[in-house]
Design a protein around this motif. Structure first.
Motif, PDB file in Angstrom:
ATOM      1  N   ASN A 141      51.599  31.114  43.449  1.00  0.00           N
ATOM      2  CA  ASN A 141      51.884  30.204  44.554  1.00  0.00           C
ATOM      3  C   ASN A 141      52.766  29.082  44.014  1.00  0.00           C
ATOM      4  O   ASN A 141      52.365  28.365  43.105  1.00  0.00           O
ATOM      5  CB  ASN A 141      50.589  29.618  45.127  1.00  0.00           C
TER       6      ASN A 141
ATOM      7  N   ASP B  51      47.450  21.791  49.020  1.00  0.00           N
ATOM      8  CA  ASP B  51      46.556  22.110  50.129  1.00  0.00           C
ATOM      9  C   ASP B  51      45.102  22.246  49.696  1.00  0.00           C
ATOM     10  O   ASP B  51      44.798  22.571  48.556  1.00  0.00           O
ATOM     11  CB  ASP B  51      47.014  23.386  50.847  1.00  0.00           C
TER      12      ASP B  51
ATOM     13  N   ALA C  82      41.791  24.280  51.297  1.00  0.00           N
ATOM     14  CA  ALA C  82      41.358  25.254  52.305  1.00  0.00           C
ATOM     15  C   ALA C  82      39.852  25.457  52.197  1.00  0.00           C
ATOM     16  O   ALA C  82      39.300  25.548  51.093  1.00  0.00           O
ATOM     17  CB  ALA C  82      42.080  26.585  52.106  1.00  0.00           C
TER      18      ALA C  82
ATOM     19  N   TRP D  55      42.853  35.144  49.248  1.00  0.00           N
ATOM     20  CA  TRP D  55      43.905  35.969  49.824  1.00  0.00           C
ATOM     21  C   TRP D  55      43.404  36.764  51.025  1.00  0.00           C
ATOM     22  O   TRP D  55      44.109  37.634  51.541  1.00  0.00           O
ATOM     23  CB  TRP D  55      44.470  36.927  48.767  1.00  0.00           C
TER      24      TRP D  55
ATOM     25  N   PRO E 267      42.613  36.300  54.781  1.00  0.00           N
ATOM     26  CA  PRO E 267      42.770  35.313  55.848  1.00  0.00           C
ATOM     27  C   PRO E 267      41.600  35.238  56.812  1.00  0.00           C
ATOM     28  O   PRO E 267      41.386  34.208  57.439  1.00  0.00           O
ATOM     29  CB  PRO E 267      44.048  35.768  56.565  1.00  0.00           C
TER      30      PRO E 267
ATOM     31  N   PHE F 132      39.273  32.144  56.271  1.00  0.00           N
ATOM     32  CA  PHE F 132      39.771  30.765  56.341  1.00  0.00           C
ATOM     33  C   PHE F 132      39.199  30.041  57.559  1.00  0.00           C
ATOM     34  O   PHE F 132      39.131  30.607  58.655  1.00  0.00           O
ATOM     35  CB  PHE F 132      41.300  30.733  56.437  1.00  0.00           C
TER      36      PHE F 132
ATOM     37  N   LEU G 152      42.083  23.777  57.015  1.00  0.00           N
ATOM     38  CA  LEU G 152      43.197  23.604  56.096  1.00  0.00           C
ATOM     39  C   LEU G 152      43.707  22.169  56.158  1.00  0.00           C
ATOM     40  O   LEU G 152      43.902  21.627  57.248  1.00  0.00           O
ATOM     41  CB  LEU G 152      44.328  24.572  56.455  1.00  0.00           C
TER      42      LEU G 152
ATOM     43  N   MET H 292      48.713  29.144  51.418  1.00  0.00           N
ATOM     44  CA  MET H 292      48.007  28.493  52.516  1.00  0.00           C
ATOM     45  C   MET H 292      48.869  27.461  53.224  1.00  0.00           C
ATOM     46  O   MET H 292      48.822  27.332  54.451  1.00  0.00           O
ATOM     47  CB  MET H 292      46.737  27.825  51.982  1.00  0.00           C
ATOM     48  N   SER H 293      49.669  26.722  52.480  1.00  0.00           N
ATOM     49  CA  SER H 293      50.490  25.688  53.104  1.00  0.00           C
ATOM     50  C   SER H 293      51.543  26.286  54.035  1.00  0.00           C
ATOM     51  O   SER H 293      52.091  25.591  54.894  1.00  0.00           O
ATOM     52  CB  SER H 293      51.171  24.824  52.041  1.00  0.00           C
TER      53      SER H 293
ATOM     54  N   PHE I 295      50.894  35.019  53.112  1.00  0.00           N
ATOM     55  CA  PHE I 295      49.840  34.443  52.279  1.00  0.00           C
ATOM     56  C   PHE I 295      50.140  34.562  50.780  1.00  0.00           C
ATOM     57  O   PHE I 295      49.727  33.730  49.985  1.00  0.00           O
ATOM     58  CB  PHE I 295      48.508  35.140  52.564  1.00  0.00           C
TER      59      PHE I 295
ATOM     60  N   GLY J  21      45.181  26.875  46.404  1.00  0.00           N
ATOM     61  CA  GLY J  21      45.141  28.331  46.365  1.00  0.00           C
ATOM     62  C   GLY J  21      44.039  28.945  45.542  1.00  0.00           C
ATOM     63  O   GLY J  21      43.912  30.174  45.512  1.00  0.00           O
TER      64      GLY J  21
END
Length: 339
Positions: A140, A191, A193, A206, A208, A211, A214, A226-227, A262, A297
């Motif tokens: 990331n 970020d 999360a 990883w 989704p 989630f 955020l 994520m951002s 992602f 992340g």
């Protein structure tokens, strides 16, 4: 003695599960060493004579040593002298933390960081007021800007040598402070999360469907991770004072769904609830019974219904090298002219 520049290049960055499940490339040791060599030659061209480097066992040092030997045989004075931080090597993030702390203690003017969001976060946690210059080599890479390392080296060299005013060379950055009651606190630079999984396990996130919340310092629709969710909803620059808060829901329950990258090569649907601005200095209490918190992340902190969790956006929390501003100043002032 000229100003000292630090270099952090942790060879264990970009080795998480996303390298297995995504179509991401893995940066080889020789590639990392070549990036460092380009930076080193640029620093020397600006007058930097001494560099303090993080030690490692992956072979980066061996590759760089061979390049130095070739330059010496050709009687080329193109590199600064390298000094290595004296520390035990654990091949974990602790190497980054200890090396950064040592660079701060040694009085480095700037620290250059090779890595992704996680490596940069580790450096920021220890560097204090020392500006950092990021070079993207992770999984990331929302925080480090994508740029030829030679240019980053030139900008750092000009800034370290005091040839560019600090008001132009360095800029403040936002940070997210996370607090879980009295038992834990940490930071994120891109970020935070909140995911439903209760155990840290494989740190990289990883999936989704897990989630739920955020929080981002900035949001860029051109990044991965994520951002990227926030970036595709409402872009917020690094220089704007606020961040974003996004409520996430399972895609099959959401009124709005978003297609999000992602990880490299992985694009999936995420359910979007509410989107709000996050103002600096105002703690946000997490209204979620239990789960884990991912910082830039990677899952790092677990919490349950007994924990009081707050997240706060902090302005001007750390400094970075403004490469673009430095190189524009260098052009206008003729700093690279030889006569």
């Amino acid at each position: 003695m000229t100003p000292l520049v630090g270099i952090v290049a942790n060879p264990v960055s970009a080795s998480d599960i996303r390298r297995v499940v995504a179509n991401a490339s893995t940066l080889q040791v020789t590639d990392r060493a070549n990036i460092i060599l380009r930076v080193l030659s640029a620093l020397r061209a600006c007058g930097v004579e001494n560099v303090l480097m993080m030690p490692e066992k992956s072979g980066i040092r061996r590759h760089i040593t061979r390049a130095y030997e070739r330059a010496a045989n050709l009687k080329e004075d193109i590199f600064p002298q390298i000094h290595h931080v004296r520390q035990d090597i654990t091949t974990t993030v602790q190497d980054t933390l200890k090396a950064t702390a040592a660079m701060k203690e040694a009085g480095c003017k700037v620290i250059i960081v090779l890595g992704g969001d996680g490596t940069h976060r580790a450096v920021v946690s220890q560097c204090g007021d020392i500006p950092i210059a990021g070079i993207s080599t992770g999984t990331n890479n929302a925080f480090p800007e994508h740029r030829e390392p030679t240019i980053t080296g030139l900008a750092v060299g000009l800034a370290a040598m005091g040839r560019v005013p600090e008001s132009i060379a360095f800029e403040g950055n936002k940070r997210l402070d996370i607090k879980i009651g009295d038992r834990a606190d940490d930071i994120a630079i891109v970020d935070v999360a909140v995911v439903t999984e209760r155990f840290v396990g494989a740190k990289a996130i990883w999936k989704p469907e897990n989630f739920r919340e955020l929080f981002v310092t900035f949001s860029d629709p051109e990044v991965i991770g994520m951002s990227a969710i926030a970036g595709l909803l409402e872009p917020v620059s690094r220089r704007e004072p606020h961040g974003l808060m996004v409520q996430l829901t399972p895609p099959h329950e959401a009124k709005m769904r978003l297609n999000v990258p992602f990880a490299p090569g992985i694009i999936g649907a995420i359910g979007i609830g509410d989107v709000k601005h996050m103002m600096p200095g105002v703690p946000v209490k997490l209204d979620f019974p239990a789960g884990t918190i991912a910082l830039d992340g990677e899952r790092e902190l677990a919490f349950d219904q007994t924990d009081d969790v707050t997240i706060t956006l902090v302005k001007d929390a750390f400094r970075t090298v403004n490469v673009s501003a430095i190189m524009n100043y260098a052009s206008k002032q003729g700093l690279m002219k030889l006569n």
